[in-house]
Design a protein around this motif. Structure first.
Motif, short mmCIF file in Angstrom:
data_model
loop_
_atom_site.label_atom_id
_atom_site.label_comp_id
_atom_site.label_asym_id
_atom_site.label_seq_id
_atom_site.Cartn_x
_atom_site.Cartn_y
_atom_site.Cartn_z
N LEU A 1 55.86 -14.19 21.75
CA LEU A 1 54.41 -14.03 21.66
C LEU A 1 53.88 -13.69 23.04
O LEU A 1 54.21 -14.37 24.01
CB LEU A 1 53.77 -15.32 21.14
CG LEU A 1 52.25 -15.33 20.96
CD1 LEU A 1 51.86 -16.32 19.86
CD2 LEU A 1 51.50 -15.69 22.24
N ILE B 1 50.36 -20.89 14.70
CA ILE B 1 51.34 -20.96 15.78
C ILE B 1 51.10 -22.28 16.51
O ILE B 1 50.08 -22.47 17.16
CB ILE B 1 51.19 -19.78 16.76
CG1 ILE B 1 51.16 -18.44 16.00
CG2 ILE B 1 52.33 -19.81 17.78
CD1 ILE B 1 52.38 -18.15 15.17
N THR C 1 55.84 -23.55 13.96
CA THR C 1 54.84 -22.90 13.13
C THR C 1 54.48 -23.80 11.95
O THR C 1 55.22 -24.73 11.61
CB THR C 1 55.36 -21.56 12.56
OG1 THR C 1 56.55 -21.80 11.80
CG2 THR C 1 55.64 -20.56 13.66
N ILE D 1 52.99 -10.35 18.75
CA ILE D 1 54.21 -11.08 18.44
C ILE D 1 55.27 -10.03 18.21
O ILE D 1 55.17 -9.22 17.29
CB ILE D 1 54.05 -11.98 17.20
CG1 ILE D 1 53.02 -13.08 17.47
CG2 ILE D 1 55.39 -12.61 16.81
CD1 ILE D 1 52.68 -13.92 16.25
N ILE E 1 58.11 -18.46 20.37
CA ILE E 1 57.53 -19.36 19.36
C ILE E 1 58.58 -20.38 18.94
O ILE E 1 59.69 -20.01 18.52
CB ILE E 1 57.04 -18.55 18.15
CG1 ILE E 1 55.93 -17.58 18.57
CG2 ILE E 1 56.53 -19.50 17.05
CD1 ILE E 1 55.52 -16.60 17.47
#
Length: 197
Positions: free
Chosen positions: A24, A98, A40, A151, A37
């Motif tokens: 990201l 996120i 999530t 992303i 990341i």
């Protein structure tokens, strides 16, 4: 795979798992920042009692969720801004929050934005937005990858192990404990690390 096709390529919970390990990035006014990341949460739309669009709720605030796949949805809770990405086709209001990243780009800038050491820099959805320097909803309705927020779906480090749990801070109805939170197991930047299984 093109970035625009990724966000409606699968079910939202599966996309949330596939996002883990992706890069990201945000082109901030003072330099590029970002990271991998590592956590999530999937929100499954009209049937999901914890989702902003539960029972078809549609307001000016959550309208980005109803946009095409990949639409940026930034919202605020208790003064903190959070980043969600709409999945599925237009008018199917599902999305992915996120929750945490492991910083890899522009750590000095991120620390300037949020002067916290170590994992405390980005181990939560509000924390990571503060570290990125995003404190408004200006990017709402943009498509991820078309603006300064991206992303990189083709730049992923495959996690060794992905775990799931109930979502954090969700206490609404029968969806409270559904295992729709996904994280890279044992990664120190995951929020609530002490509670990992």
């Amino acid at each position: 795979m093109s970035i625009h096709n990724f966000y409606d390529s699968d079910t939202t919970d599966q996309i949330a798992q596939q996002m883990l390990g992706m890069l990201l990035t945000y082109e901030s006014p003072i330099g590029m920042v970002g990271g991998r990341i590592v956590e999530t949460e999937a929100y499954m739309g009209e049937l999901d009692s914890a989702a902003h669009a539960f029972q078809g709720r549609r307001t000016s605030s959550n309208e980005p969720l109803y946009g095409p796949a990949g639409t940026v949805y930034i919202y605020s809770i208790h003064g903190r801004y959070l980043l969600d990405v709409a999945t599925q086709e237009r008018d199917v209001p599902q999305g992915i929050l996120i929750r945490a990243i492991q910083p890899t780009i522009g750590q000095e800038i991120m620390y300037r934005n949020r002067p916290k050491f170590g994992v405390e820099l980005t181990n939560g959805p509000g924390k990571l937005m503060s570290a990125l320097g995003i404190a408004d909803k200006t990017m709402n309705f943009e498509i991820i990858g078309d603006g300064k927020l991206n992303i990189e779906v083709n730049n992923r480090l495959m996690p060794r192990q992905i775990s799931s749990s109930g979502r954090i801070g969700v206490s609404d109805g029968e969806w409270t404990d559904k295992p729709l939170r996904y994280y890279v197991r044992h990664n120190p930047f995951v929020s609530g690390i002490k509670n990992q299984q």
